[in-house]
Write an enzyme that holds these catalytic residues in place. Structure first.
Site, mmCIF file in Angstrom:
data_model
loop_
_atom_site.group_PDB
_atom_site.id
_atom_site.type_symbol
_atom_site.label_atom_id
_atom_site.label_comp_id
_atom_site.label_asym_id
_atom_site.label_seq_id
_atom_site.Cartn_x
_atom_site.Cartn_y
_atom_site.Cartn_z
ATOM 1 N N CYS A 182 2.897 48.942 -0.611
ATOM 2 C CA CYS A 182 1.430 48.826 -0.773
ATOM 3 C C CYS A 182 1.033 49.172 -2.111
ATOM 4 C CB CYS A 182 0.739 49.639 0.138
ATOM 5 S SG CYS A 182 1.023 49.021 1.875
ATOM 6 N N CYS A 227 -4.892 51.716 -7.197
ATOM 7 C CA CYS A 227 -3.984 50.399 -6.881
ATOM 8 C C CYS A 227 -3.726 49.645 -7.862
ATOM 9 C CB CYS A 227 -5.053 49.688 -5.715
ATOM 10 S SG CYS A 227 -4.162 48.062 -5.692
ATOM 11 N N ASN A 241 1.906 55.393 -3.175
ATOM 12 C CA ASN A 241 3.058 54.878 -4.058
ATOM 13 C C ASN A 241 2.728 54.848 -5.490
ATOM 14 O OD1 ASN A 241 4.968 53.748 -1.989
ATOM 15 N ND2 ASN A 241 3.190 52.484 -1.184
ATOM 16 N N CYS A 254 -6.817 41.059 -7.766
ATOM 17 C CA CYS A 254 -8.301 41.664 -7.263
ATOM 18 C C CYS A 254 -9.110 41.730 -7.880
ATOM 19 C CB CYS A 254 -7.529 42.584 -6.185
ATOM 20 S SG CYS A 254 -8.832 43.353 -5.099
ATOM 21 N N CYS A 263 3.809 40.733 4.758
ATOM 22 C CA CYS A 263 2.692 41.203 3.979
ATOM 23 C C CYS A 263 2.335 39.921 3.027
ATOM 24 C CB CYS A 263 3.048 42.345 3.406
ATOM 25 S SG CYS A 263 1.685 43.226 2.191
ATOM 26 N N SER A 277 -9.545 50.224 4.743
ATOM 27 C CA SER A 277 -8.889 51.061 3.710
ATOM 28 C C SER A 277 -10.080 52.189 3.322
ATOM 29 C CB SER A 277 -8.675 50.423 2.281
ATOM 30 O OG SER A 277 -7.672 49.272 2.618
ATOM 31 N N LEU A 278 -9.956 53.128 4.245
ATOM 32 C CA LEU A 278 -11.037 54.329 4.166
ATOM 33 C C LEU A 278 -10.759 55.314 3.046
ATOM 34 C CD1 LEU A 278 -13.610 55.083 5.521
ATOM 35 C CD2 LEU A 278 -12.153 56.636 6.900
ATOM 36 N N HIS A 279 -9.599 55.952 3.248
ATOM 37 C CA HIS A 279 -9.113 56.713 1.883
ATOM 38 C C HIS A 279 -9.779 57.999 1.411
ATOM 39 C CE1 HIS A 279 -6.331 53.597 1.830
ATOM 40 N NE2 HIS A 279 -6.892 52.784 0.853
ATOM 41 N N GLY A 292 -5.075 41.290 -3.569
ATOM 42 C CA GLY A 292 -6.488 40.649 -3.024
ATOM 43 C C GLY A 292 -6.926 41.194 -1.873
ATOM 44 N N GLU A 293 -8.354 40.836 -1.939
ATOM 45 C CA GLU A 293 -9.116 41.338 -1.071
ATOM 46 C C GLU A 293 -9.699 39.975 -0.299
ATOM 47 O OE1 GLU A 293 -10.758 44.077 0.444
ATOM 48 O OE2 GLU A 293 -11.513 42.419 1.564
ATOM 49 N N CYS A 340 -10.081 49.553 -7.280
ATOM 50 C CA CYS A 340 -9.694 50.758 -6.684
ATOM 51 C C CYS A 340 -8.837 51.519 -7.629
ATOM 52 C CB CYS A 340 -8.913 50.867 -5.387
ATOM 53 S SG CYS A 340 -10.149 49.907 -4.258
ATOM 54 N N SER A 344 -6.778 43.515 6.311
ATOM 55 C CA SER A 344 -7.242 44.802 5.877
ATOM 56 C C SER A 344 -8.076 44.564 4.747
ATOM 57 C CB SER A 344 -5.877 45.438 5.064
ATOM 58 O OG SER A 344 -6.096 46.582 4.342
ATOM 59 N N GLU A 396 2.845 37.813 -4.772
ATOM 60 C CA GLU A 396 4.205 38.529 -4.175
ATOM 61 C C GLU A 396 3.864 38.291 -2.783
ATOM 62 O OE1 GLU A 396 6.096 41.318 -7.725
ATOM 63 O OE2 GLU A 396 4.670 42.092 -6.365
HETATM 64 N N1 SAH Z 1 -7.713 44.537 -0.537
HETATM 65 C C1 SAH Z 1 -7.244 44.980 0.878
HETATM 66 C C2 SAH Z 1 -5.773 44.625 1.071
HETATM 67 C C3 SAH Z 1 -4.877 45.033 0.277
HETATM 68 S S1 SAH Z 1 -4.395 46.368 -0.191
HETATM 69 C C4 SAH Z 1 -7.458 46.513 0.941
HETATM 70 O O1 SAH Z 1 -7.919 47.205 -0.058
HETATM 71 O O2 SAH Z 1 -7.610 46.847 2.077
HETATM 72 C C5 SAH Z 1 -3.218 46.879 1.007
HETATM 73 C C6 SAH Z 1 -3.525 48.482 1.331
HETATM 74 O O3 SAH Z 1 -2.648 49.141 0.352
HETATM 75 C C7 SAH Z 1 -4.909 49.216 1.327
HETATM 76 O O4 SAH Z 1 -5.068 49.948 2.416
HETATM 77 C C8 SAH Z 1 -4.758 49.846 -0.022
HETATM 78 O O5 SAH Z 1 -5.853 50.896 -0.176
HETATM 79 C C9 SAH Z 1 -3.372 50.119 0.022
HETATM 80 N N2 SAH Z 1 -2.823 50.620 -1.103
HETATM 81 C C10 SAH Z 1 -3.029 50.281 -2.752
HETATM 82 N N3 SAH Z 1 -2.550 50.676 -3.488
HETATM 83 C C11 SAH Z 1 -1.859 51.654 -3.049
HETATM 84 C C12 SAH Z 1 -0.815 52.473 -3.767
HETATM 85 N N4 SAH Z 1 -0.528 52.759 -4.772
HETATM 86 N N5 SAH Z 1 -0.025 53.288 -2.463
HETATM 87 C C13 SAH Z 1 -0.345 53.143 -1.158
HETATM 88 N N6 SAH Z 1 -1.073 52.414 -0.848
HETATM 89 C C14 SAH Z 1 -1.877 51.854 -1.710
HETATM 90 FE FE1 SF4 Z 2 -7.957 45.127 -4.300
HETATM 91 FE FE2 SF4 Z 2 -6.947 46.482 -2.037
HETATM 92 FE FE3 SF4 Z 2 -6.172 47.095 -4.507
HETATM 93 FE FE4 SF4 Z 2 -8.540 47.717 -3.637
HETATM 94 S S1 SF4 Z 2 -6.666 48.538 -2.785
HETATM 95 S S2 SF4 Z 2 -7.877 46.977 -6.028
HETATM 96 S S3 SF4 Z 2 -9.434 46.208 -2.813
HETATM 97 S S4 SF4 Z 2 -5.963 45.137 -3.413
#
Ligand code: SAH
Ligand code: SF4
Length: 426
Positions: A393, A163, A350, A156, A149, A273-275, A219-220, A160, A251, A136
């Site tokens: 995201c 995600c 989300n 991936c 995007c 992506s710190l979180h 993906g990463e 996480c 990212s 996508e």
């Molecule tokens: N894999 C990379 C890039 C793709 S994810 C990464 O993790 O950075 C892009 C962004 O969306 C990241 O910051 C990720 O943490 C965030 N993300 C993933 N799932 C999400 C969700 N359900 N709600 C909000 N942000 C999310």
């Molecule tokens: Fe992969 Fe990024 Fe999702 Fe983590 S947040 S599972 S690294 S796509």
């Protein structure tokens, strides 16, 4: 919610989720017997393609420039459009190559103008069941910019816990061409190639709609860094797709050993992506943290090539209700980033079907962002866009994968999958 526990004794006893699901696979560029598309190739690959069909070495420079212009400035779909390429060469090119793009399987347009495309890549072999992987790609129009995007992998390998992409089983790396093609498809669909948009001089201006790229799809990116570096170089080539590298943001969840190389070779903007501000919580949200903990991650950020107040690193922070959204977390975040030229991007979580978290309340997000703002950081809260089409995201997951999951579920329930496939997705 059984997600965040700060009790370290309890943490040791909890079953540990895997950091990665499976190693990523790099697919063949083209299946034997299929014509290769030239769309998305680097200059070096185009040159090789020309040499392969017998073009003399001394001619390749000029020919690559011509192809480059037709493919990336004009968005040509047929070799016959290439008026400054001789008839003979055009025929040779058409015999061996195509200008095909990934197929748009579906397009969804949100009420807010966000568009999400499901793209099917050319088949590459057994690991995508010879039918082509699906990914996508999302276009988000803004007042002064248009952001695309893009995905860097199918699915991936990382896991996480918040995600949706991370729950997808099928994973492979996208090639450079497959990454670049996402921008080409977006420009096609938006009429954003030269000549497609009417302008005063009649020539049209390239790329007025897509001005920014974020590698925040599936993906990463740093697990597919070679392809990402080449893709950034094609996308930012000023004689072609012509995006500025300062408007391309990659990212990462924090693959520490690859971050410096991203800066040196792609010279792209970095988002982390710190979180979470503590290792115990980040271990749970971003399991890769067990390999590369926060201190190591921030250390490479401090040394990111080219980082300055004019080129800040974005720290993404997903707002999870009752998990990472307290005032104390906000204050710790500010302390942690001290000395790093940073922007903080608060992302409302989300939810997706089956996710175990909730998004923080708006008052909480407001309060959190106020603390961050008072500490001197611009802290835009990312407005949820395209929510009605699940384009935000972390929600990107291919339809095939969803269909397979549904089909599996139906089969497990003894209902059989045929009816579902025949009837299509609801
Ligand atoms: N894999 C990379 C890039 C793709 S994810 C990464 O993790 O950075 C892009 C962004 O969306 C990241 O910051 C990720 O943490 C965030 N993300 C993933 N799932 C999400 C969700 N359900 N709600 C909000 N942000 C999310
Ligand atoms: Fe992969 Fe990024 Fe999702 Fe983590 S947040 S599972 S690294 S796509």
């Amino acid at each position: 919610m059984a997600t965040a526990s700060f009790d370290t004794a309890g943490r040791a006893a909890r079953p540990v989720s895997p950091i990665e699901k499976a190693p990523e696979v790099t697919a063949l560029a083209t299946l034997p017997g299929r014509k290769r598309s030239l769309v998305g190739l680097t200059r070096a690959d185009l040159k090789q393609a020309l040499l392969d069909i017998g073009v003399a070495e001394r001619e390749t420079r000029m020919r690559v420039s011509q192809l480059w212009h037709w493919i990336y400035v004009r968005g040509a779909r047929e070799f016959s459009e290439m008026t400054n390429v001789g008839k003979g060469l055009k025929a040779q090119l058409a015999e061996r190559f195509t200008l095909e793009r990934p197929e748009i399987v579906s397009e969804q347009v949100s009420r807010d103008g966000t568009r999400k495309w499901l793209l099917r890549m050319a088949p590459t072999g057994a690991h995508d069941h010879n039918r082509g992987a699906e990914i996508e790609c999302v276009y988000i129009p803004g007042d002064d910019r248009g952001t695309l995007c893009v995905s860097s992998q199918v699915g991936c390998t990382l896991t996480c816990s918040f995600c949706h992409t991370g729950t997808q089983r099928l994973v492979r790396n996208l090639s450079t061409a497959e990454i670049v093609s996402q921008l080409v498809v977006a420009r096609d669909a938006l009429g954003d190639f030269a000549g497609q948009m009417p302008s005063k001089d009649g020539g049209g201006e390239v790329g007025r709609l897509v001005t920014n790229i974020v590698f925040m799809g599936m993906g990463e990116p740093l697990y597919n860094l070679d392809a990402v570096i080449d893709a950034v170089s094609v996308m930012s080539d000023q004689e072609g797709l012509a995006l500025s590298r300062r408007r391309i943001t990659v990212s990462t969840s924090g693959i520490v050993p690859q971050i410096e190389r991203l800066g040196l070779e792609a010279n792209a903007m970095l988002a982390i992506s710190l979180h979470a501000v503590r290792d115990d919580l980040r271990d749970e949200l971003v399991p890769l943290n067990r390999k590369y903990p926060i201190a190591q991650l921030l250390e490479v950020c401090r040394n990111y090539p080219g980082v300055s107040n004019a080129r800040r690193i974005t720290f993404e922070y997903v707002m999870l209700k009752g998990v990472n959204d307290s005032d104390a977390d906000a204050r710790a975040l500010v302390r942690l980033l001290k000395g790093i030229p940073a922007k903080i991007n608060l992302i409302p979580f989300n939810p997706w079907p089956g996710s175990k978290y909730e998004c923080s309340d708006w008052e909480r997000i407001d309060r959190f962002s106020e603390i961050v703002f008072n500490a001197g950081y611009a802290s835009p809260v990312r407005t949820p866009r395209g929510r009605d089409i699940l384009a935000a995201c972390g929600q990107l997951k291919s339809e095939t994968e969803k269909m397979r999951a549904r089909a599996r579920m139906l089969m497990e329930e003894g209902l059989g999958a045929e009816g579902f496939y025949a009837g299509g997705e609801d």
